[in-house]
Design an enzyme around this catalytic site. Sequence first.
Site, PDB file in Angstrom:
ATOM      1  N   LYS A 179     -87.736  -8.459 -45.629  1.00 36.36           N
ATOM      2  CA  LYS A 179     -86.503  -8.577 -44.847  1.00 36.36           C
ATOM      3  C   LYS A 179     -86.854  -8.684 -43.365  1.00 36.36           C
ATOM      4  O   LYS A 179     -87.785  -8.015 -42.893  1.00 36.36           O
ATOM      5  CB  LYS A 179     -85.679  -7.309 -45.114  1.00 36.36           C
ATOM      6  CG  LYS A 179     -84.288  -7.260 -44.509  1.00 36.36           C
ATOM      7  CD  LYS A 179     -83.599  -5.950 -44.929  1.00 36.36           C
ATOM      8  CE  LYS A 179     -82.138  -5.876 -44.536  1.00 36.36           C
ATOM      9  NZ  LYS A 179     -81.479  -4.646 -45.025  1.00 36.36           N
ATOM     10  N   SER A 186     -76.940  -5.662 -47.261  1.00 39.47           N
ATOM     11  CA  SER A 186     -77.440  -6.540 -46.232  1.00 39.47           C
ATOM     12  C   SER A 186     -78.753  -7.240 -46.567  1.00 39.47           C
ATOM     13  O   SER A 186     -79.072  -8.262 -45.964  1.00 39.47           O
ATOM     14  CB  SER A 186     -77.616  -5.750 -44.940  1.00 39.47           C
ATOM     15  OG  SER A 186     -78.635  -4.778 -45.089  1.00 39.47           O
ATOM     16  N   SER A 212     -77.718  -1.347 -49.263  1.00 38.47           N
ATOM     17  CA  SER A 212     -78.226  -2.690 -48.953  1.00 38.47           C
ATOM     18  C   SER A 212     -79.397  -3.189 -49.771  1.00 38.47           C
ATOM     19  O   SER A 212     -79.732  -4.364 -49.683  1.00 38.47           O
ATOM     20  CB  SER A 212     -78.597  -2.781 -47.477  1.00 38.47           C
ATOM     21  OG  SER A 212     -77.446  -2.996 -46.724  1.00 38.47           O
TER      22      SER A 212
HETATM   23  N1  GLN Z   1     -72.767  -2.322 -46.299  1.00 36.57           N
HETATM   24  C1  GLN Z   1     -73.093  -1.118 -45.589  1.00 36.57           C
HETATM   25  C2  GLN Z   1     -72.875  -1.324 -44.118  1.00 36.57           C
HETATM   26  O1  GLN Z   1     -72.407  -2.342 -43.782  1.00 36.57           O
HETATM   27  C3  GLN Z   1     -74.513  -0.713 -45.878  1.00 36.57           C
HETATM   28  C4  GLN Z   1     -75.521  -1.527 -45.168  1.00 36.57           C
HETATM   29  C5  GLN Z   1     -76.906  -1.091 -45.437  1.00 36.57           C
HETATM   30  O2  GLN Z   1     -77.182  -0.398 -46.394  1.00 36.57           O
HETATM   31  N2  GLN Z   1     -77.792  -1.480 -44.528  1.00 36.57           N
HETATM   32  O3  GLN Z   1     -73.164  -0.506 -43.307  1.00 36.57           O
END
Ligand code: GLN
Length: 495
Positions: free
Chosen positions: A85, A160, A184
Amino acid sequence: MTTANDAALTGLSLQAASLELQAGAISSRQLTEACLARIAATDGRVGAFLAVTGERALQQADRSDRRRAAGGALGPLDGVPLAVKDLFLTRGVPTTAGSRILEGFVPPYDATAVTRLEAAGAVLLGKLNLDEFAMGSSNEHSAYRPCRNPWDLTRTPGGSSGGSAAALSARQCFGTLGTDTGGSIRLPASFCGVVGLKPTYGRVSRYGVIAFASSLDQPGPLGRTTWDVAALLGAIAGPDPHDLTCAARPADDYLAALEGGARGLRIGVPREWFGGGLQPEVEARVREALTTYQRLGATLVEISLPHSRYGIAAYYLIATAEASANLARYDGVRFGLRAPGVRALQELYSESREQGFGAEPKRRIMLGTYALSAGYHDAYYLRAQKVRTLIRRDFDAAFGRCDVVAGPVAPGPAFKLGERTGDPLQMYLADIFTITCNLAALPGLSVPCGLARGLPVGLQLVGRPFDEATLLKAARALERELGPAPVPAALEAAP
Ligand code: GLN
């Protein structure tokens, strides 16, 4: 051009690719070239990569082949093409966090997890797409390009770590790293039909991983099989003097524990995870998985996690508060984008931030700054921390009666691109089942458990602190029953 031979190679699991390398049947250069060809052929449609480091990958592959020829092969990851990532710092390779504000930023050092993959001999193909600063559930907040779900190119891969899951399901590489702050890793793994593991907070070093919410962020592996994920976790987990929140406890031998089966396992099924917005097809797949476990000799225990319903609210206070502090460092002076033509320092800060951050980080900075402001701190941030303790206690009590907690990863399968971008709350609700695991600092995993309306569904398993081995073992037992996960067909159709 992708050849039939390339397709056979890129379709292998990490484990199978590694065995072929060990047997001398293929070289790392062949594998790497096959992945690069697959990326070239498919990524225009998928959008999993923000940067492909082909030259560098081929050099690493050649070094691996030479090492092996000299009898000095390093282990199961040696010569295997992977990708990370774009939140992991990579020395000499641009790292953007999916944000314009870091456009052109070239880190002077590697994240510990990257250093460890390279020390294990892995080949790094490039940097994977994500929501800006890992804020999102659909990858649609990437400032650079959309990422699509290889199962259906009109749908999100989840976020994400969308690129980390999409690249695997598109057969572009053999394993990836993502990060999980509220879901994520698990959400995209579930949407793309791959395995994703969010380790216990402190299991994997956060050193060199661009910070979103420091008390929740945790890097972890994604792979096409549980074996692949176990091998990756074994390589990256363990103490790191550069990260004081990283546990002193050494990594376990996850591969050795993998084939232990599900007999005798007590699986907690939380009442609260089966109500509300859970779609019936998803519930059906999850319940079938639970029945399979029973058949394999596990017992199901009904449990309750009464405070889970406060999870989203507590998370969006804690995560935004921490994000507002972490993102303060992007000031136009030290990293990345600097607004041109400004006359005063204050203007440099505000213009650089105005131009560099997208709408979602701005929303989070404002929410977090508000939650931390004088007079509101105790009412919001402190209160959310108390809720966090209650959530953790729910799990502690549950683990007195069961060894793992099982349920859905998300209320539904991958949703359509654009479906939720206008409604942040709908987007936030995608994480309703994953977020409590982060708040409680526990390990959580998503393993494919079938399809709903032709789209992958993930089963979520949550474990005791540092008990990733049991999660992987349980996931492996289901994977063995279900057989190899189906391969998405959307990409093989004419572009
Ligand atoms: N969807 C969650 C957020 O927007 C989690 C994101 C993540 O785990 N980085 O914060």
